[in-house]
Design a protein around this motif. Structure first.
Motif, mmCIF file in Angstrom:
data_model
loop_
_atom_site.group_PDB
_atom_site.id
_atom_site.type_symbol
_atom_site.label_atom_id
_atom_site.label_comp_id
_atom_site.label_asym_id
_atom_site.label_seq_id
_atom_site.Cartn_x
_atom_site.Cartn_y
_atom_site.Cartn_z
ATOM 1 N N MET A 1 0.846 -1.179 0.000
ATOM 2 C CA MET A 1 0.000 0.000 0.000
ATOM 3 C C MET A 1 0.891 1.243 0.000
ATOM 4 S SD MET A 1 -2.836 1.111 2.786
ATOM 5 C CE MET A 1 -4.335 0.572 2.028
ATOM 6 N N PRO A 2 0.666 2.197 -0.914
ATOM 7 C CA PRO A 2 1.515 3.389 -0.977
ATOM 8 C C PRO A 2 1.284 4.291 0.235
ATOM 9 C CG PRO A 2 -0.269 3.528 -2.577
ATOM 10 C CD PRO A 2 -0.334 2.170 -1.966
ATOM 11 N N ARG A 3 2.392 4.862 0.716
ATOM 12 C CA ARG A 3 2.303 5.799 1.835
ATOM 13 C C ARG A 3 1.932 7.176 1.332
ATOM 14 N NH1 ARG A 3 6.236 5.546 6.833
ATOM 15 N NH2 ARG A 3 5.145 7.482 7.122
ATOM 16 N N TYR A 4 1.210 7.894 2.145
ATOM 17 C CA TYR A 4 0.831 9.264 1.811
ATOM 18 C C TYR A 4 2.044 10.178 1.977
ATOM 19 C CZ TYR A 4 -1.090 13.912 2.440
ATOM 20 O OH TYR A 4 -1.325 15.250 2.341
ATOM 21 N N GLN A 5 2.371 10.915 0.941
ATOM 22 C CA GLN A 5 3.458 11.902 1.000
ATOM 23 C C GLN A 5 2.844 13.292 0.900
ATOM 24 O OE1 GLN A 5 6.498 11.505 1.668
ATOM 25 N NE2 GLN A 5 6.851 9.347 1.306
ATOM 26 N N PRO A 6 2.944 14.111 1.950
ATOM 27 C CA PRO A 6 2.364 15.442 1.878
ATOM 28 C C PRO A 6 3.083 16.302 0.832
ATOM 29 C CG PRO A 6 3.498 15.128 3.965
ATOM 30 C CD PRO A 6 3.550 13.828 3.229
ATOM 31 N N GLU A 7 2.354 17.255 0.303
ATOM 32 C CA GLU A 7 2.914 18.180 -0.682
ATOM 33 C C GLU A 7 3.999 19.036 -0.035
ATOM 34 O OE1 GLU A 7 2.121 18.831 -4.011
ATOM 35 O OE2 GLU A 7 1.095 16.902 -3.869
ATOM 36 N N PRO A 8 5.012 19.440 -0.805
ATOM 37 C CA PRO A 8 5.997 20.387 -0.256
ATOM 38 C C PRO A 8 5.315 21.688 0.154
ATOM 39 C CG PRO A 8 6.794 19.416 -2.293
ATOM 40 C CD PRO A 8 5.363 18.997 -2.145
ATOM 41 N N ARG A 9 5.756 22.241 1.246
ATOM 42 C CA ARG A 9 5.169 23.473 1.782
ATOM 43 C C ARG A 9 6.199 24.595 1.743
ATOM 44 N NH1 ARG A 9 2.777 20.414 7.014
ATOM 45 N NH2 ARG A 9 1.009 19.443 5.992
ATOM 46 N N PRO A 10 5.732 25.844 1.693
ATOM 47 C CA PRO A 10 6.675 26.973 1.705
ATOM 48 C C PRO A 10 7.160 27.261 3.130
ATOM 49 C CG PRO A 10 4.437 27.788 1.466
ATOM 50 C CD PRO A 10 4.350 26.287 1.449
ATOM 51 N N TYR A 11 8.451 27.525 3.255
ATOM 52 C CA TYR A 11 9.066 27.845 4.545
ATOM 53 C C TYR A 11 9.945 29.076 4.412
ATOM 54 C CZ TYR A 11 7.736 23.185 6.143
ATOM 55 O OH TYR A 11 7.029 22.071 6.491
ATOM 56 N N GLU A 12 10.184 29.698 5.566
ATOM 57 C CA GLU A 12 11.122 30.809 5.660
ATOM 58 C C GLU A 12 12.122 30.435 6.757
ATOM 59 O OE1 GLU A 12 10.092 35.276 5.347
ATOM 60 O OE2 GLU A 12 9.973 34.758 7.472
ATOM 61 N N LEU A 13 13.389 30.619 6.471
ATOM 62 C CA LEU A 13 14.445 30.249 7.412
ATOM 63 C C LEU A 13 15.375 31.437 7.605
ATOM 64 C CD1 LEU A 13 16.160 28.132 9.014
ATOM 65 C CD2 LEU A 13 17.261 27.587 6.840
ATOM 66 N N MET A 14 15.500 31.891 8.858
ATOM 67 C CA MET A 14 16.454 32.955 9.188
ATOM 68 C C MET A 14 17.634 32.296 9.890
ATOM 69 S SD MET A 14 17.450 36.090 9.356
ATOM 70 C CE MET A 14 16.047 37.092 8.999
ATOM 71 N N VAL A 15 18.826 32.548 9.366
ATOM 72 C CA VAL A 15 20.036 31.967 9.938
ATOM 73 C C VAL A 15 20.957 33.104 10.358
ATOM 74 C CG1 VAL A 15 22.005 30.461 9.523
ATOM 75 C CG2 VAL A 15 19.826 29.955 8.447
ATOM 76 N N LEU A 16 21.479 33.033 11.588
ATOM 77 C CA LEU A 16 22.461 33.990 12.078
ATOM 78 C C LEU A 16 23.814 33.293 12.079
ATOM 79 C CD1 LEU A 16 19.762 35.178 13.107
ATOM 80 C CD2 LEU A 16 21.026 36.029 15.064
ATOM 81 N N PHE A 17 24.701 33.781 11.215
ATOM 82 C CA PHE A 17 26.047 33.227 11.124
ATOM 83 C C PHE A 17 27.001 34.018 12.010
ATOM 84 C CE2 PHE A 17 24.247 31.921 7.001
ATOM 85 C CZ PHE A 17 24.574 30.583 7.017
ATOM 86 N N ARG A 18 28.109 33.366 12.378
ATOM 87 C CA ARG A 18 29.138 34.008 13.189
ATOM 88 C C ARG A 18 29.671 35.243 12.463
ATOM 89 N NH1 ARG A 18 32.609 29.977 16.233
ATOM 90 N NH2 ARG A 18 34.178 31.528 15.804
#
Length: 105
Positions: A1-18
């Motif tokens: 039985m195939p597993r349900y794969q959710p659709e890709p969703r939009p994300y926002e990522l803020m990264v603080l670098f050294r």
């Protein structure tokens, strides 16, 4: 039985670098985070590292740093891939903080 794969969703990522990263080291660190997103099955749509972001003063010291380099990523990714991205960001010594939020559709 195939597993349900959710659709890709939009994300926002803020990264603080050294703040002590050299310019070429910063470019490599930014590219490394982009490749993390792609390895997790995501697609980077935008990277913003200039105005109004870039090097900024922190409201309070983090570790021993008073400044940080802010980089904002917009990407789409399957929900299961976000765990891998966050785990790798926590292990990356060039990242002092990060925050990932799902954008409303």
């Amino acid at each position: 039985m195939p597993r349900y794969q959710p659709e890709p969703r939009p994300y926002e990522l803020m990264v603080l670098f050294r703040p002590d990263l050299a310019e070429d080291g910063l470019d490599a660190a930014i590219e490394r985070v982009s490749s993390l997103i792609q390895e997790a099955g995501g697609t980077v749509t935008n990277i913003k590292r200039d105005t109004p972001w870039g090097r900024r003063r922190l409201a309070y010291p983090i570790q021993r740093f008073q400044d940080a380099i802010y980089v904002l990523y917009h990407f789409t990714c399957p929900p299961a891939g976000t765990r891998d991205i966050e785990r790798e960001l926590r292990l990356n010594e060039q990242v002092i903080r990060h925050l990932m939020v799902r954008l409303d559709e």
